[in-house]
Enzyme design. Structure first.
Site, PDB file in Angstrom:
ATOM      1  N   ASN A 173      -6.803   4.993   7.878  1.00 28.53           N
ATOM      2  CA  ASN A 173      -6.399   3.586   7.916  1.00 28.53           C
ATOM      3  C   ASN A 173      -7.024   2.858   6.732  1.00 28.53           C
ATOM      4  O   ASN A 173      -8.151   3.143   6.343  1.00 28.53           O
ATOM      5  CB  ASN A 173      -6.896   2.953   9.231  1.00 28.53           C
ATOM      6  CG  ASN A 173      -6.543   1.488   9.341  1.00 28.53           C
ATOM      7  OD1 ASN A 173      -5.389   1.097   9.128  1.00 28.53           O
ATOM      8  ND2 ASN A 173      -7.529   0.655   9.672  1.00 28.53           N
ATOM      9  N   ARG A 198       3.939   0.544  27.976  1.00 24.89           N
ATOM     10  CA  ARG A 198       3.207   1.054  26.808  1.00 24.89           C
ATOM     11  C   ARG A 198       3.157   2.578  26.786  1.00 24.89           C
ATOM     12  O   ARG A 198       3.215   3.206  25.725  1.00 24.89           O
ATOM     13  CB  ARG A 198       1.793   0.476  26.839  1.00 24.89           C
ATOM     14  CG  ARG A 198       1.065   0.586  25.541  1.00 24.89           C
ATOM     15  CD  ARG A 198       1.809  -0.173  24.458  1.00 24.89           C
ATOM     16  NE  ARG A 198       1.160  -0.011  23.200  1.00 24.89           N
ATOM     17  CZ  ARG A 198       1.157  -0.929  22.226  1.00 24.89           C
ATOM     18  NH1 ARG A 198       1.797  -2.059  22.379  1.00 24.89           N
ATOM     19  NH2 ARG A 198       0.539  -0.703  21.112  1.00 24.89           N
ATOM     20  N   HIS A 226      -8.380  -0.794   5.647  1.00 27.91           N
ATOM     21  CA  HIS A 226      -8.773  -2.074   6.234  1.00 27.91           C
ATOM     22  C   HIS A 226      -9.287  -2.991   5.119  1.00 27.91           C
ATOM     23  O   HIS A 226     -10.104  -2.564   4.295  1.00 27.91           O
ATOM     24  CB  HIS A 226      -9.851  -1.874   7.305  1.00 27.91           C
ATOM     25  CG  HIS A 226     -10.205  -3.158   7.985  1.00 27.91           C
ATOM     26  ND1 HIS A 226      -9.416  -3.723   8.959  1.00 27.91           N
ATOM     27  CD2 HIS A 226     -11.237  -4.013   7.783  1.00 27.91           C
ATOM     28  CE1 HIS A 226      -9.949  -4.869   9.343  1.00 27.91           C
ATOM     29  NE2 HIS A 226     -11.052  -5.063   8.646  1.00 27.91           N
ATOM     30  N   ASN A 247       0.833  -1.211   0.000  1.00 29.80           N
ATOM     31  CA  ASN A 247       0.000   0.000   0.000  1.00 29.80           C
ATOM     32  C   ASN A 247       0.868   1.262   0.000  1.00 29.80           C
ATOM     33  O   ASN A 247       0.533   2.244  -0.655  1.00 29.80           O
ATOM     34  CB  ASN A 247      -0.962  -0.004   1.189  1.00 29.80           C
ATOM     35  CG  ASN A 247      -2.191  -0.843   0.920  1.00 29.80           C
ATOM     36  OD1 ASN A 247      -3.067  -0.452   0.148  1.00 29.80           O
ATOM     37  ND2 ASN A 247      -2.252  -2.028   1.515  1.00 29.80           N
TER      38      ASN A 247
HETATM   39  C1  GAR Z   1      -3.204  -4.749   3.896  1.00 31.84           C
HETATM   40  O1  GAR Z   1      -4.030  -5.725   3.364  1.00 31.84           O
HETATM   41  C2  GAR Z   1      -3.980  -3.866   4.846  1.00 31.84           C
HETATM   42  O2  GAR Z   1      -5.296  -3.632   4.422  1.00 31.84           O
HETATM   43  C3  GAR Z   1      -3.952  -4.681   6.105  1.00 31.84           C
HETATM   44  O3  GAR Z   1      -2.638  -5.183   6.169  1.00 31.84           O
HETATM   45  C4  GAR Z   1      -2.147  -5.375   4.837  1.00 31.84           C
HETATM   46  C5  GAR Z   1      -0.789  -4.694   4.689  1.00 31.84           C
HETATM   47  O4  GAR Z   1      -0.207  -4.980   3.443  1.00 31.84           O
HETATM   48  N1  GAR Z   1      -4.313  -3.902   7.262  1.00 31.84           N
HETATM   49  C6  GAR Z   1      -5.034  -4.374   8.276  1.00 31.84           C
HETATM   50  O5  GAR Z   1      -5.405  -5.518   8.352  1.00 31.84           O
HETATM   51  C7  GAR Z   1      -5.332  -3.360   9.367  1.00 31.84           C
HETATM   52  N2  GAR Z   1      -6.357  -3.858  10.259  1.00 31.84           N
HETATM   53  P1  GAR Z   1       0.974  -4.091   2.869  1.00 31.84           P
HETATM   54  O6  GAR Z   1       2.056  -3.992   3.946  1.00 31.84           O
HETATM   55  O7  GAR Z   1       1.461  -4.860   1.672  1.00 31.84           O
HETATM   56  O8  GAR Z   1       0.425  -2.735   2.498  1.00 31.84           O
END
Ligand code: GAR
Length: 209
Positions: free
Chosen positions: A108, A66, A110, A14
């Site tokens: 974000n 944290r 998702h 992404n």
């Molecule tokens: C993506 O599919 C994103 O939507 C997901 O992690 C992946 C990261 O891929 N995010 C979540 O699940 C957040 N809850 P990338 O590092 O190749 O962009």
């Protein structure tokens, strides 16, 4: 020019879609000021380096508790003076102090159509495992502002993706990325950079052009 900080944990496809969209003019009036990862081995950091973008690594594991991490993370983000923080596969819970400071300035991506398959425990492949286990015929991706809940903030964009017979979680994940995530995340950033997105009464209003 919208200054963006992108937070990542893994492969960074992404992030790559954002960088490519800036390079080819799909996103205008925006630049990536820095990439922050909680994982020193995230391939996303190499993508940033190749692009000449500063990368930083900060992980809860480096701190005694944290709260110390939360403060250091916020300071790290602040140091780049971003207008927008983009969570692109960032698997660390965002501290509340940061959500308050950056209200409606954190987005974000998702990998499902919220409110399905979202919230605590739904991240990465687990989202697609959940969708296949339930037998949905359509899934997709969502870009939303981040609020104090998990995947509960105002929705900016969503895009549907068909589930195909024989899909595995990995196959479905790849299709959702290609057909939805890599399109709507850059699109949302471009809309924000060009002043088209506002939040009213907890809902996103998109200005038509
Ligand atoms: C993506 O599919 C994103 O939507 C997901 O992690 C992946 C990261 O891929 N995010 C979540 O699940 C957040 N809850 P990338 O590092 O190749 O962009």
């Amino acid at each position: 020019m919208l200054r963006i900080v992108v937070c990542v944990s893994g492969g960074g496809t992404n992030l790559q879609a954002i960088l490519d969209s800036i390079d080819n003019g799909t996103i205008t009036h925006a630049e990536v000021a820095a990439v922050i990862s909680n994982n020193p081995n995230a391939y996303a950091l190499q993508r940033a380096e190749r692009h000449g973008i500063p990368g930083a690594c900060i992980s809860p594991k480096q701190f005694e508790d944290r709260e110390s991490f939360n403060e250091a993370f916020l300071q790290k983000v602040n140091s780049y003076q971003p207008d927008l923080v983009v969570l692109a596969g960032f698997l660390v819970v965002i501290p509340e102090i940061m959500i308050q400071k950056y209200r409606n300035r954190i987005i974000n991506i998702h990998p499902s159509l919220i409110p399905s398959f979202c919230g605590t425990g739904y991240y990465g492949l687990k989202v697609h495992e959940g969708a296949l286990a339930r037998g949905v015929k359509v899934t997709g991706a969502t870009v939303h502002f981040v609020d104090e809940g998990t995947d509960t903030g105002p929705i900016i964009l969503q895009h549907p993706v068909a589930v195909a017979p024989g899909d595995t979680p990995k196959i479905l994940q790849q299709r959702v990325m290609e057909q939805a995530e890599w399109k709507i995340l850059p699109q949302a950033i471009d809309m924000i950079a060009n002043g088209k997105v506002t939040v009213e009464n907890g809902k996103v209003i998109i200005k038509e052009t």
